[in-house]
Design an enzyme around this catalytic site. Structure first.
Site, PDB file in Angstrom:
ATOM      1  N   LYS A 107      30.039  64.516  51.810  1.00  0.00           N
ATOM      2  CA  LYS A 107      29.946  63.061  51.816  1.00  0.00           C
ATOM      3  C   LYS A 107      28.509  62.628  52.097  1.00  0.00           C
ATOM      4  CE  LYS A 107      33.367  60.513  52.884  1.00  0.00           C
ATOM      5  NZ  LYS A 107      34.412  59.709  53.548  1.00  0.00           N
ATOM      6  N   CYS A 124      19.741  18.591  46.383  1.00  0.00           N
ATOM      7  CA  CYS A 124      19.821  17.153  46.084  1.00  0.00           C
ATOM      8  C   CYS A 124      19.912  16.273  47.321  1.00  0.00           C
ATOM      9  CB  CYS A 124      21.011  16.877  45.164  1.00  0.00           C
ATOM     10  SG  CYS A 124      22.624  17.168  45.937  1.00  0.00           S
ATOM     11  N   CYS A 126      22.726  19.155  51.172  1.00  0.00           N
ATOM     12  CA  CYS A 126      22.396  20.107  50.112  1.00  0.00           C
ATOM     13  C   CYS A 126      20.881  20.323  50.054  1.00  0.00           C
ATOM     14  CB  CYS A 126      22.900  19.581  48.775  1.00  0.00           C
ATOM     15  SG  CYS A 126      22.424  20.607  47.362  1.00  0.00           S
ATOM     16  N   ASP A 173      35.569  56.484  45.443  1.00  0.00           N
ATOM     17  CA  ASP A 173      35.836  55.781  46.698  1.00  0.00           C
ATOM     18  C   ASP A 173      36.960  54.775  46.457  1.00  0.00           C
ATOM     19  OD1 ASP A 173      35.603  55.135  49.321  1.00  0.00           O
ATOM     20  OD2 ASP A 173      33.775  53.948  49.117  1.00  0.00           O
ATOM     21  N   GLU A 223      41.054  41.885  18.068  1.00  0.00           N
ATOM     22  CA  GLU A 223      42.082  42.630  17.339  1.00  0.00           C
ATOM     23  C   GLU A 223      43.080  43.243  18.316  1.00  0.00           C
ATOM     24  OE1 GLU A 223      44.302  44.610  14.345  1.00  0.00           O
ATOM     25  OE2 GLU A 223      43.079  42.790  14.450  1.00  0.00           O
ATOM     26  N   TYR A 224      42.588  43.750  19.453  1.00  0.00           N
ATOM     27  CA  TYR A 224      43.492  44.307  20.465  1.00  0.00           C
ATOM     28  C   TYR A 224      44.450  43.234  20.980  1.00  0.00           C
ATOM     29  CZ  TYR A 224      45.123  46.707  24.679  1.00  0.00           C
ATOM     30  OH  TYR A 224      45.918  47.270  25.650  1.00  0.00           O
ATOM     31  N   ASP A 225      43.899  42.067  21.287  1.00  0.00           N
ATOM     32  CA  ASP A 225      44.739  40.975  21.787  1.00  0.00           C
ATOM     33  C   ASP A 225      45.760  40.529  20.745  1.00  0.00           C
ATOM     34  OD1 ASP A 225      43.388  41.013  24.170  1.00  0.00           O
ATOM     35  OD2 ASP A 225      42.042  39.375  23.670  1.00  0.00           O
ATOM     36  N   ARG A 252      49.370  58.041  48.745  1.00  0.00           N
ATOM     37  CA  ARG A 252      49.296  59.214  49.602  1.00  0.00           C
ATOM     38  C   ARG A 252      50.057  59.007  50.904  1.00  0.00           C
ATOM     39  NH1 ARG A 252      46.575  60.855  53.966  1.00  0.00           N
ATOM     40  NH2 ARG A 252      46.245  63.101  54.210  1.00  0.00           N
ATOM     41  N   ASP A 268      38.001  43.295  20.887  1.00  0.00           N
ATOM     42  CA  ASP A 268      38.919  42.686  21.856  1.00  0.00           C
ATOM     43  C   ASP A 268      39.894  41.735  21.164  1.00  0.00           C
ATOM     44  OD1 ASP A 268      37.691  44.052  23.859  1.00  0.00           O
ATOM     45  OD2 ASP A 268      36.531  42.347  24.625  1.00  0.00           O
ATOM     46  N   GLU A 314      33.083  67.795  41.675  1.00  0.00           N
ATOM     47  CA  GLU A 314      33.578  66.519  41.143  1.00  0.00           C
ATOM     48  C   GLU A 314      33.006  65.356  41.940  1.00  0.00           C
ATOM     49  OE1 GLU A 314      38.045  68.345  40.183  1.00  0.00           O
ATOM     50  OE2 GLU A 314      37.752  66.847  41.770  1.00  0.00           O
ATOM     51  N   CYS A 371      23.792  17.417  40.898  1.00  0.00           N
ATOM     52  CA  CYS A 371      22.894  18.306  41.642  1.00  0.00           C
ATOM     53  C   CYS A 371      22.222  19.281  40.677  1.00  0.00           C
ATOM     54  CB  CYS A 371      23.689  19.077  42.691  1.00  0.00           C
ATOM     55  SG  CYS A 371      22.737  20.313  43.582  1.00  0.00           S
ATOM     56  N   GLU A 399      42.658  58.969  41.848  1.00  0.00           N
ATOM     57  CA  GLU A 399      42.110  57.944  42.741  1.00  0.00           C
ATOM     58  C   GLU A 399      42.123  56.605  42.019  1.00  0.00           C
ATOM     59  OE1 GLU A 399      40.134  57.763  46.707  1.00  0.00           O
ATOM     60  OE2 GLU A 399      41.281  59.280  45.617  1.00  0.00           O
ATOM     61  N   LYS A 403      35.599  72.442  44.646  1.00  0.00           N
ATOM     62  CA  LYS A 403      36.871  73.174  44.633  1.00  0.00           C
ATOM     63  C   LYS A 403      36.679  74.580  44.069  1.00  0.00           C
ATOM     64  CE  LYS A 403      39.525  68.944  43.714  1.00  0.00           C
ATOM     65  NZ  LYS A 403      40.318  68.190  42.715  1.00  0.00           N
ATOM     66  N   CYS A 408      28.458  21.315  48.112  1.00  0.00           N
ATOM     67  CA  CYS A 408      27.818  20.105  47.612  1.00  0.00           C
ATOM     68  C   CYS A 408      28.713  19.574  46.500  1.00  0.00           C
ATOM     69  CB  CYS A 408      26.427  20.413  47.078  1.00  0.00           C
ATOM     70  SG  CYS A 408      25.687  19.024  46.182  1.00  0.00           S
ATOM     71  N   LYS A 451      33.297  62.215  44.033  1.00  0.00           N
ATOM     72  CA  LYS A 451      34.364  61.735  44.904  1.00  0.00           C
ATOM     73  C   LYS A 451      34.475  60.214  44.769  1.00  0.00           C
ATOM     74  CE  LYS A 451      36.063  61.986  49.658  1.00  0.00           C
ATOM     75  NZ  LYS A 451      36.312  60.540  49.805  1.00  0.00           N
ATOM     76  N   TYR A 481      42.257  63.792  39.345  1.00  0.00           N
ATOM     77  CA  TYR A 481      41.472  64.892  39.894  1.00  0.00           C
ATOM     78  C   TYR A 481      42.293  66.164  40.113  1.00  0.00           C
ATOM     79  CZ  TYR A 481      43.342  63.178  44.401  1.00  0.00           C
ATOM     80  OH  TYR A 481      44.164  62.761  45.414  1.00  0.00           O
ATOM     81  N   SER A 501      44.809  66.087  53.427  1.00  0.00           N
ATOM     82  CA  SER A 501      43.454  65.567  53.534  1.00  0.00           C
ATOM     83  C   SER A 501      42.464  66.696  53.267  1.00  0.00           C
ATOM     84  CB  SER A 501      43.215  64.962  54.917  1.00  0.00           C
ATOM     85  OG  SER A 501      43.412  65.951  55.913  1.00  0.00           O
TER      86      SER A 501
END
Length: 543
Positions: free
Chosen positions: A309, A405, A402, A118, A36-38, A137, A34, A114, A425, A171, A285, A420, A116, A223, A83
Site C-alpha cells: 500500500k 456582485c 457576494c 480502492d 445509437e446505444y440509447d 464481503r 451513445d 495487480e 451576478c 472491487e 499474488k 448568491c 489495488k 480480481y 482479508s
C-alpha cells in the site's frame, strides 16, 4: 409480427446490447455512438413493456430498478473472503517474496502484480450463464445480498456465454469523473460534498433505491475467479474472466524475479495518478494455484498474497488567505490559498474547504500552518491545523455578501451552502457559460474561461444564447485573440447547434439536472418547447 418473431427480436436486442456493454466495459471499445446505444435500449424497453410475458431479470433493461429494496438479506460465503496482509516498505515486500520461496521448499514461484482498486469487495455468482447473486464481503464469512443494486452496474455482465457455474470476486468502485460530477450535483443542491470515491462507492451500493445507485454510475473490476473449471494459474483465471466480458484489474504478466515485482510497484507509485479511478497500492499474488494451496492460509489471511500500500503524501503549508469562490448556481465555496508546496508530483497552492462549516470544524484561520494531503492523490485537502498563527484569534467569519456582485447571501432551509441569488451576478454567469461550453455539455472548442471572463465583463454576453450572436471581428478584438483563433471559436459555436437535445438540457444550468437526468428527459420529449406543457406528474415519472 408473430409471437415467435417478437421474442426473437427482443432476444436479439438483449444480446446486441449485452455485446456492446461487454465491448465497452470489458475491452474499452465503443462500437456504436451513445445515440445509437440509447435508441436500441429504448426500443427494447418499449418492446418489453408491451410484452411482459417475456420478462427476464437478466435483460439489460433491468439495470435500473423501479422499486425500493426493503433491506439486505445476509448470505454466507461458500468460500471465505479473507482479508489481505499489508506492507508499506520494500524491505517487507522482499521478505515476503523470500518467505514464499522458503515455504515452497525451493520451488520457484512466479508472481502476478495487480493494481489495488480502492473500492468495496464483492462476490458475483453465475449459474447457467446468468447473474444470480451479488454479495458484499461483509465480515468475510457473511455478507449482504446486493443483487438488485449490482444489476444497475453496467460493467457487470448480466448474462454470459458460459454454462458452468462460477464465482467472480471483484472491487466495486467509483471513477474520479463520476465522483466529481456527483459532488457538483450535491453542491448545486446546497448539500455537503462527499469526501472520497471509496466511501462513496461503499455507501452507494447499500442505498435502498436502485435508481439512485444506477444514477451514480459505479464500476467493477474482477480480481479472482472461483470455478470448477481447471486452471493451472491465477493468470489463466483472469484471462477467463476477460473472455466472459468482465473488466479485470490492470495486472502484469507473471514475474519470476523480485526485481520485476519491485519495479512494477515503483512504476505505479506515480503512474497511478494518471488513472481515471482511485487505487491505493499493488496486490502481489503467487501465480500457480497449486502453490497457493500449498502455502495455505493463516487464521485471517492467505499466505500467497500481500498488498503493498502506498502511503498518501502529506506536506505542511501555510494558509495565506481564505477566499470565497462563486459557482454557476450561486453557491459560495471557501478556498484556502496556500504557500506553494510540492505534493504527489505537483505544486499545490489551493485547497477547497467545501463549505464554511468545514472551517469551523478545523478551527482554521489565515496564517495557520496546516497539514495537506492529496485526497486520493488528486484533490488537495487540509487535514488539520498543525500550528495556529494566533491562539487568541477570533473565529473566521463567513461572508455576508457576494464577492462578485455584492448581493446579500442566503442559506436555504435544509442546506449548508451560502448562495448568491442575484441572477445577473457576473461570476455566476461566467461559470455558467464555461459549463455550457464544456466538453460534457455543448462541447464548444477553444472557448476558455479567460475569454469568457472578457466577454462577460465587456457586457457582450448575458446568457448562453448571446454566444450565437458573436462574430469573428468581435472575438478578434479581444486580448490575445487573432482572426484565426476567433474563426475557430465561431466554428465551434456553429457546430454546437448540431448537438443532441440531451446536451442542451444538461447545459441549461437547471438545479438538480445533470447529464444523466438530461438524457432521461430528452428521451421523453422531441423539443424543449415540450417541457413547459408537461405536468409535475409527467416530469416525476421520467426514469
Amino acid at each position: 409480427m408473430t409471437e415467435s418473431g417478437i421474442f426473437e427480436k427482443i432476444d436479439n436486442l438483449r444480446k446486441k446490447i449485452a455485446g456492446l456493454d461487454a465491448a465497452y466495459y470489458g475491452r474499452g471499445e465503443s462500437l456504436v455512438t451513445d445515440i445509437e446505444y440509447d435508441r436500441l435500449h429504448r426500443e427494447l424497453v418499449d418492446l418489453e413493456a408491451v410484452h411482459p410475458e417475456y420478462a427476464d431479470p437478466s435483460s439489460p433493461t433491468c439495470r435500473v430498478g423501479n422499486d425500493l429494496s426493503a433491506g439486505f438479506e445476509k448470505v454466507t460465503h461458500a468460500t471465505r473472503m479473507m482479508s489481505i496482509d499489508n506492507t508499506y516498505s520494500e524491505m517487507e515486500l522482499r521478505d515476503w517474496l523470500a518467505r514464499c520461496r522458503k515455504l515452497l521448499d525451493g520451488a520457484e514461484p512466479r508472481f502476478v502484480c495487480e493494481l489495488k482498486m480502492d473500492g468495496i469487495a464483492v462476490s458475483l455468482h453465475y449459474r447457467d450463464g446468468k447473474l444470480i447473486r451479488a454479495v458484499t464481503r461483509g465480515d468475510g464469512s457473511v455478507g449482504d445480498d446486493i443483487t438488485v443494486n449490482a444489476r444497475t452496474i453496467r460493467s457487470i455482465p448480466l448474462s454470459i456465454d458460459k454454462r458452468e457455474g462460477f464465482e467472480v470476486r471483484g472491487e466495486i468502485y467509483m471513477s474520479w469523473d463520476c465522483f466529481n460530477k456527483l459532488n457538483e450535483r450535491l453542491v448545486e443542491s446546497g448539500r455537503e460534498q462527499l469526501q472520497n470515491p471509496r466511501n462513496t462507492a461503499a455507501g452507494t451500493i447499500k442505498l435502498l433505491d436502485p435508481r439512485e445507485v444506477a444514477a451514480r454510475r459505479l464500476d467493477i473490476a474482477g480480481y479472482f475467479c472461483l470455478t470448477g473449471k481447471v486452471f493451472q494459474t491465477h493468470h489463466e483465471g483472469m484471462d477467463f474472466l476477460s473472455s466472459c466480458g468482465f473488466p479485470v484489474v490492470k495486472h502484469s504478466e507473471p514475474f519470476s524475479s523480485d526485481e520485476d515485482v519491485v519495479a512494477f510497484v515503483n512504476h505505479w507509485r506515480t503512474a497511478r495518478f494518471e488513472l481515471p479511478y482511485p487505487t491505493d497500492g499493488i496486490v502481489i499474488k503467487v501465480d500457480s494455484l497449486a502453490q497457493q494451496e500449498s502455502l495455505g492460509v493463516t487464521s485471517k489471511s492467505p499466505r500467497w498474497v500481500i498488498a503493498y500500500k502506498y502511503e498518501a503524501e502529506k506536506a505542511i503549508s501555510v494558509v495565506e488567505a481564505i477566499d470565497a469562490q462563486v459557482g454557476r448556481t450561486g453557491v459560495i465555496t471557501p478556498v484556502a490559498r496556500l504557500s506553494p508546496v510540492l505534493l504527489a508530483g505537483s505544486t499545490v497552492q489551493n485547497a477547497t474547504l467545501h463549505n464554511y462549516d468545514e472551517i469551523v470544524r478545523l478551527n482554521l484561520h489565515v496564517g495557520d500552518s496546516v497539514e495537506v494531503e492529496k485526497s486520493g492523490e488528486i484533490i488537495p485537502k487540509i487535514l488539520r491545523v498543525t500550528s495556529a498563527a494566533n491562539n487568541d484569534a477570533s473565529p473566521f467569519v463567513p461572508p455576508v455578501s457576494c464577492p462578485s456582485c455584492g448581493s446579500l447571501l442566503v442559506r436555504y432551509d435544509g442546506e449548508i451552502a451560502l448562495r448568491c441569488v442575484n441572477q445577473t451576478c457576473r461570476a455566476q454567469l461566467a461559470c455558467w457559460i464555461a459549463f455550457y461550453a464544456s466538453r460534457q455539455t455543448m462541447n464548444i472548442e477553444n472557448l476558455g474561461p479567460a475569454l469568457i471572463d472578457q466577454l462577460v465583463n465587456a457586457d457582450l454576453i448575458h446568457d448562453p444564447s448571446d454566444l450565437y450572436s458573436l462574430d469573428v471581428n468581435t472575438l478578434a478584438s479581444r486580448d490575445r485573440m487573432g482572426e484565426k483563433s476567433a474563426q475557430n471559436i465561431i466554428d465551434g459555436i456553429e457546430a454546437s447547434k448540431s448537438n443532441p437535445l440531451l446536451r442542451l438540457i444538461a447545459a441549461l444550468n437547471i438545479r438538480m439536472v445533470g447529464v444523466q437526468t438530461a438524457k432521461l428527459v430528452a428521451a421523453k420529449i422531441s423539443s424543449l418547447r415540450d417541457i413547459p406543457f408537461m405536468s409535475i406528474e409527467q416530469l416525476t415519472q421520467i426514469d
